[in-house]
Design an enzyme around this catalytic site. Structure first.
Site, mmCIF file in Angstrom:
data_model
loop_
_atom_site.group_PDB
_atom_site.id
_atom_site.type_symbol
_atom_site.label_atom_id
_atom_site.label_comp_id
_atom_site.label_asym_id
_atom_site.label_seq_id
_atom_site.Cartn_x
_atom_site.Cartn_y
_atom_site.Cartn_z
ATOM 1 N N HIS A 158 0.798 -1.229 0.000
ATOM 2 C CA HIS A 158 0.000 0.000 0.000
ATOM 3 C C HIS A 158 0.834 1.285 0.000
ATOM 4 O O HIS A 158 0.297 2.354 -0.319
ATOM 5 C CB HIS A 158 -0.929 0.036 1.223
ATOM 6 N N GLY A 166 -2.073 1.895 5.029
ATOM 7 C CA GLY A 166 -2.454 0.524 5.308
ATOM 8 C C GLY A 166 -1.374 -0.321 5.953
ATOM 9 O O GLY A 166 -1.116 -1.439 5.502
ATOM 10 N N HIS A 195 -6.610 -7.326 0.194
ATOM 11 C CA HIS A 195 -6.702 -5.900 -0.127
ATOM 12 C C HIS A 195 -6.078 -5.612 -1.494
ATOM 13 O O HIS A 195 -5.096 -6.255 -1.883
ATOM 14 C CB HIS A 195 -5.996 -5.061 0.935
ATOM 15 N N ASP A 281 -4.073 -12.536 4.538
ATOM 16 C CA ASP A 281 -5.365 -12.091 5.058
ATOM 17 C C ASP A 281 -6.517 -12.529 4.158
ATOM 18 O O ASP A 281 -7.681 -12.290 4.474
ATOM 19 C CB ASP A 281 -5.401 -10.579 5.277
ATOM 20 N N TYR A 320 -3.474 -11.324 9.645
ATOM 21 C CA TYR A 320 -3.643 -10.772 10.989
ATOM 22 C C TYR A 320 -4.122 -11.781 12.025
ATOM 23 O O TYR A 320 -4.281 -11.435 13.179
ATOM 24 C CB TYR A 320 -4.563 -9.549 10.902
#
Length: 432
Positions: A158, A166, A195, A281, A320
């Site tokens: 990011h 991010g 993401h 993630d 995470y």
């Protein structure tokens, strides 16, 4: 590469096990200090997950010299980071500390450093470490000494030219791709983090020397970019592909779209090197995610890219629920090596994290898959239509050839050898 069979897995491994004919020369970058960096209490990003991954690799025996070369990165220098980032932004990251940050409120706002991207002890050293590992891995691939290079501490996709975003401060991916471009006319970037890979896409949006392909959750979700209509601009038109997905996508649905798209990309674009961001993630049960991929389903992307036998850089990214991240990246290291790892985790210093099942495999759940076959087919057709507009394997005119980074033979090398726990200590740089 056999593009005609790409949709069915290319020449991918028939099973998790593979013979010597399918071995790859792998190098792995790791700094023992990386797990000490701490974003702060309650922050979901935990570099400790990389140390947990390393511990699993050690106890599975994957750090042995016969398996892969284990290297400690040298920190990226200011001038290395400024190949992409602005001088004033890097100067700010170098200077700011938890004690001085409140005297620099204007700069904090300007560079988007704050809640998501906090100032913590050792911030700049952390950036130097993970970026140095990614650039060092790219150098190894450029010199042809390895087929696959791994840096699980990297993949921070990011970060922008002049701002953090991010949980990402320095965009190690862009820096690694710039290194690969010194040798390769075309580099393919693939992002399987949940993401959107916005920082990398933005950096190469107007060039055809880098194709970016991002598979991500799209909608009311950070960073809010990555529409299927975003296809690149100017010389980069159609060299940017975005695959917007919805909650709950499972292994079968994911591969039904990943393999046909990437197979066609490999056929049409013919990259000299591939960078695969393996953000974990997108796994089922992630603290911030909403996909439903199993560990094996996630690793199938690594297995598929390995099958093309093109120089491959594997990077980390998001993730995470750290017990799942460590298991995923350990499993994917095994895939890179062509090693079948036993399901039962070996005892290790973080064993209690992995209960109650103590299994290497991250399982999917029974959550609803909101991606219908019709929706996925429409997305696939749209993407393949864009690919049909590409110039087939575009040739790039070089006005000036950037000199290759040389591999130093002293302690000034881009990396220095480190060993698995319990091994005899090498002299710095001896494994180069």
């Amino acid at each position: 590469m056999d593009p005609s069979s790409a949709g069915a897995g290319g020449n991918s491994l028939a099973s998790a096990s593979c013979g010597d004919a399918q071995k790859r020369r792998v190098c792995y970058f790791y700094d023992p200090e990386v797990g000490n960096y701490y974003y702060g209490q309650g922050h979901p990003m935990k570099p400790h997950r990389v140390r947990m991954t390393h511990a699993l690799l050690a106890h599975y025996g994957l750090l042995a010299p016969a398996k892969m070369q284990v290297l400690r990165p040298l920190p990226a220098r200011d001038r290395d980071l400024c190949r992409f980032h602005s001088d004033d932004y890097i100067a700010f990251l170098r200077a700011v500390t938890p004690e001085t940050q409140f005297d620099q409120i204007r700069s904090l706002r300007r560079f988007n450093v704050g809640e998501d991207c906090p100032v913590f002890d050792g911030l700049y050293a952390y950036c130097q470490t993970y970026a140095g590992a990614s650039v060092g891995a790219a150098v190894k691939l450029n010199h042809g000494t390895h087929d696959i290079a791994i840096n699980w501490s990297g993949g921070l996709h990011h970060a922008k030219k002049s701002e953090a975003s991010g949980f990402c401060y320095v965009n190690d991916i862009v820096l690694a791709i710039l290194e690969l471009l010194k040798l390769h006319e075309r580099v393919l970037y693939i992002d399987i983090d949940i993401h959107h890979g916005d920082g990398v896409e933005e950096a190469f949006y107007t060039t055809n020397r880098v194709m970016t392909v991002s598979f991500h959750k799209f909608g009311d979700y950070f960073p809010g970019t990555g529409d299927i209509r975003d296809i690149g601009y100017s010389e980069g038109k159609y060299y940017c592909l975005n695959v917007p997905l919805d909650d709950g996508i499972d292994d079968d649905s994911y591969q039904s779209i990943f393999k046909p798209i990437i197979g066609k990309v490999m056929e049409m674009y013919r990259p000299g090197a591939v960078v695969l961001q393996c953000g974990a993630d997108s796994l089922s049960g992630d603290r911030l995610g909403c996909f439903n991929l199993s560990g094996k389903g996630h690793a199938e992307c690594v297995k598929f890219m390995r099958s093309f036998n093109v120089p491959l850089l594997l990077l980390g990214g998001g993730g995470y629920t750290i017990r799942n991240v460590a298991r995923c990246w350990c499993y994917e290291t095994g895939v890179a090596l062509g090693e079948e790892l036993r399901e039962k985790l070996p005892y290790n210093e973080y064993y209690e994290y992995f209960g109650p099942e103590y299994s290497l495999y991250v399982a999917a759940s029974n959550m609803e898959n909101r991606n219908t076959n019709k929706q996925l087919e429409e997305i696939k057709c749209n993407i393949l239509d864009n690919l049909s507009k590409l110039q087939h394997a575009p040739s790039v005119q070089f006005e000036e050839r950037i000199p290759e980074t040389k591999l130093p033979e002293t302690a000034d090398a881009n990396s220095m050898a480190i060993n698995a726990p319990g091994n005899a200590k090498n002299e710095p740089g001896s494994s180069l």
